[in-house]
Write a protein that holds these residues in place. Structure first.
Motif, PDB file in Angstrom:
ATOM      1  N   GLN A 128       0.904  -1.170  -0.099  1.00  0.00           N
ATOM      2  CA  GLN A 128       0.127  -0.035  -0.160  1.00  0.00           C
ATOM      3  C   GLN A 128       0.719   1.375  -0.055  1.00  0.00           C
ATOM      4  O   GLN A 128       0.469   2.247  -0.743  1.00  0.00           O
ATOM      5  CB  GLN A 128      -0.942   0.074   1.247  1.00  0.00           C
ATOM      6  CG  GLN A 128      -2.092  -1.136   1.032  1.00  0.00           C
ATOM      7  CD  GLN A 128      -2.727  -1.194   2.426  1.00  0.00           C
ATOM      8  OE1 GLN A 128      -2.403  -0.706   3.431  1.00  0.00           O
ATOM      9  NE2 GLN A 128      -3.789  -1.997   2.300  1.00  0.00           N
ATOM     10  N   GLU A 178       2.316   1.554  -3.581  1.00  0.00           N
ATOM     11  CA  GLU A 178       1.263   2.093  -4.366  1.00  0.00           C
ATOM     12  C   GLU A 178       0.858   3.525  -4.051  1.00  0.00           C
ATOM     13  O   GLU A 178       0.968   4.267  -5.203  1.00  0.00           O
ATOM     14  CB  GLU A 178      -0.068   1.191  -4.329  1.00  0.00           C
ATOM     15  CG  GLU A 178       0.146   0.064  -4.722  1.00  0.00           C
ATOM     16  CD  GLU A 178      -1.346  -1.066  -4.345  1.00  0.00           C
ATOM     17  OE1 GLU A 178      -2.194  -0.532  -3.823  1.00  0.00           O
ATOM     18  OE2 GLU A 178      -1.103  -1.999  -4.899  1.00  0.00           O
ATOM     19  N   ALA A 179       0.889   4.068  -3.002  1.00  0.00           N
ATOM     20  CA  ALA A 179       0.599   5.503  -2.597  1.00  0.00           C
ATOM     21  C   ALA A 179       1.894   6.372  -3.093  1.00  0.00           C
ATOM     22  O   ALA A 179       1.577   7.357  -3.617  1.00  0.00           O
ATOM     23  CB  ALA A 179       0.439   5.716  -1.017  1.00  0.00           C
ATOM     24  N   VAL A 218       1.420   6.686  -6.973  1.00  0.00           N
ATOM     25  CA  VAL A 218       0.422   7.529  -7.388  1.00  0.00           C
ATOM     26  C   VAL A 218       0.897   9.160  -7.082  1.00  0.00           C
ATOM     27  O   VAL A 218       0.795   9.911  -8.110  1.00  0.00           O
ATOM     28  CB  VAL A 218      -1.118   7.272  -6.540  1.00  0.00           C
ATOM     29  CG1 VAL A 218      -2.019   8.453  -6.592  1.00  0.00           C
ATOM     30  CG2 VAL A 218      -1.342   5.966  -7.071  1.00  0.00           C
ATOM     31  N   ALA A 219       1.646   9.198  -6.188  1.00  0.00           N
ATOM     32  CA  ALA A 219       1.851  10.825  -5.774  1.00  0.00           C
ATOM     33  C   ALA A 219       3.135  11.063  -6.805  1.00  0.00           C
ATOM     34  O   ALA A 219       2.994  12.216  -7.472  1.00  0.00           O
ATOM     35  CB  ALA A 219       2.639  10.963  -4.471  1.00  0.00           C
ATOM     36  N   THR A 252       3.501   9.826  -9.719  1.00  0.00           N
ATOM     37  CA  THR A 252       2.749   9.899 -11.170  1.00  0.00           C
ATOM     38  C   THR A 252       1.858  11.459 -11.210  1.00  0.00           C
ATOM     39  O   THR A 252       2.051  12.052 -12.291  1.00  0.00           O
ATOM     40  CB  THR A 252       1.622   8.691 -11.294  1.00  0.00           C
ATOM     41  OG1 THR A 252       2.387   7.583 -11.264  1.00  0.00           O
ATOM     42  CG2 THR A 252       1.014   8.819 -12.565  1.00  0.00           C
ATOM     43  N   LYS A 253       1.176  11.601 -10.193  1.00  0.00           N
ATOM     44  CA  LYS A 253       0.627  12.875 -10.373  1.00  0.00           C
ATOM     45  C   LYS A 253       1.460  14.046 -10.528  1.00  0.00           C
ATOM     46  O   LYS A 253       1.348  15.061 -11.089  1.00  0.00           O
ATOM     47  CB  LYS A 253      -0.029  13.060  -8.838  1.00  0.00           C
ATOM     48  CG  LYS A 253      -1.354  12.369  -8.924  1.00  0.00           C
ATOM     49  CD  LYS A 253      -2.220  12.513  -7.603  1.00  0.00           C
ATOM     50  CE  LYS A 253      -3.597  11.794  -7.397  1.00  0.00           C
ATOM     51  NZ  LYS A 253      -4.142  12.091  -6.136  1.00  0.00           N
ATOM     52  N   LEU A 289      -4.260  11.776 -15.903  1.00  0.00           N
ATOM     53  CA  LEU A 289      -4.187  10.888 -14.720  1.00  0.00           C
ATOM     54  C   LEU A 289      -5.322   9.997 -14.736  1.00  0.00           C
ATOM     55  O   LEU A 289      -4.906   8.952 -14.025  1.00  0.00           O
ATOM     56  CB  LEU A 289      -4.278  12.013 -13.311  1.00  0.00           C
ATOM     57  CG  LEU A 289      -2.890  12.791 -12.868  1.00  0.00           C
ATOM     58  CD1 LEU A 289      -2.974  13.848 -11.863  1.00  0.00           C
ATOM     59  CD2 LEU A 289      -1.929  11.968 -12.502  1.00  0.00           C
ATOM     60  N   ASP A 290      -6.641  10.381 -14.759  1.00  0.00           N
ATOM     61  CA  ASP A 290      -7.470   9.376 -14.635  1.00  0.00           C
ATOM     62  C   ASP A 290      -7.340   8.169 -15.797  1.00  0.00           C
ATOM     63  O   ASP A 290      -7.507   6.973 -15.298  1.00  0.00           O
ATOM     64  CB  ASP A 290      -8.825  10.052 -15.161  1.00  0.00           C
ATOM     65  CG  ASP A 290      -9.556  10.991 -14.382  1.00  0.00           C
ATOM     66  OD1 ASP A 290      -8.726  10.997 -12.891  1.00  0.00           O
ATOM     67  OD2 ASP A 290     -10.387  11.843 -14.374  1.00  0.00           O
ATOM     68  N   LEU A 292      -3.946   6.216 -13.915  1.00  0.00           N
ATOM     69  CA  LEU A 292      -4.229   5.632 -12.625  1.00  0.00           C
ATOM     70  C   LEU A 292      -5.456   4.606 -12.761  1.00  0.00           C
ATOM     71  O   LEU A 292      -5.706   3.864 -11.977  1.00  0.00           O
ATOM     72  CB  LEU A 292      -4.420   6.774 -11.555  1.00  0.00           C
ATOM     73  CG  LEU A 292      -2.997   7.478 -11.400  1.00  0.00           C
ATOM     74  CD1 LEU A 292      -3.344   8.607 -10.561  1.00  0.00           C
ATOM     75  CD2 LEU A 292      -2.030   6.443 -11.047  1.00  0.00           C
ATOM     76  N   THR A 310      -9.448  11.170 -10.244  1.00  0.00           N
ATOM     77  CA  THR A 310      -8.831  11.864  -9.311  1.00  0.00           C
ATOM     78  C   THR A 310      -9.303  12.886  -8.675  1.00  0.00           C
ATOM     79  O   THR A 310     -10.148  13.676  -9.310  1.00  0.00           O
ATOM     80  CB  THR A 310      -7.212  12.078  -9.703  1.00  0.00           C
ATOM     81  OG1 THR A 310      -7.564  12.885 -10.769  1.00  0.00           O
ATOM     82  CG2 THR A 310      -6.556  11.003  -9.836  1.00  0.00           C
TER      83      THR A 310
END
Length: 194
Positions: A154, A157-158, A161-162, A164-165, A186-187, A190, A194
């Motif tokens: 987890q 993954e977090a 995501v951070a 990637t954003k 992003l949508d 991911l 978002t």
């Protein structure tokens, strides 16, 4: 849990200097290319040769054929059990994503839990307190490993995501995209809104 080793067989009592001969015999027996009697005769010859080479320094007591036969049967049973366990693990692991350490951790954890439960059932309440403590400790460590694995996944993954954003936002600004355009990218990346 441990019942002790019991009485050692004549093969186990051979001096450690004969280990290579025992390993050779085990390999020949497992290859299953020659009769056991023929392998035993060569086993005896090798032990006798080792005895001569040691000039009496080694006490080599040649195991009887019946002892050799019991060793062969035990070796075969152990080999079969290992092959069955390997086949079961292969079948289960074939359905798992090998890049997902969490799945592998769950599988190993569940296999160990099943082994602990089988041990408890087979001893039907006759385990010493020390053995019960060992089993409880094993179960606790499995639970901790599984929780750590899920928590670690987890966290990764977090972080992904951070990052990637952040990367999409940086590129979007550099290319002059609107906030809505960056959000749409992003949508898509991911797979979520978002």
């Amino acid at each position: 849990m441990s019942r002790g080793r019991g009485r050692l067989s004549s093969i186990q009592l051979l001096p450690k200097e004969c280990s290579d001969i025992v390993i050779w015999a085990a390999g020949e027996l497992q290859a299953n290319n020659r009769p056991q009697t023929e392998i035993y005769r060569e086993f005896v010859l090798k032990l006798e040769e080792r005895q001569r080479e040691s000039h009496g320094e080694l006490d080599i007591r040649i195991p009887s054929f019946s002892s050799f036969n019991r060793y062969s049967i035990d070796l075969d049973a152990t080999t079969r059990e290992m092959n069955e366990a390997r086949e079961m693990a292969t079948a289960v692991l074939a359905g798992l994503d090998h890049n997902d350490g969490d799945d592998l951790t769950k599988f190993v954890g569940e296999a160990i839990k099943a082994a602990v439960m089988a041990t408890l059932r087979s001893h039907k309440g006759k385990l010493a307190p020390k053995n019960l403590l060992e089993l409880a400790s094993t179960m606790r460590m499995i639970a901790m490993a599984q929780a750590t694995s899920s928590s670690h996944r987890q966290k990764i993954e977090a972080e992904l995501v951070a990052k990637t954003k952040e990367a999409v936002t940086t590129v979007a600004k550099a290319k002059g995209l609107s906030d809505e355009g960056a959000k749409a990218i992003l949508d898509q990346i991911l797979g979520v809104s978002t």
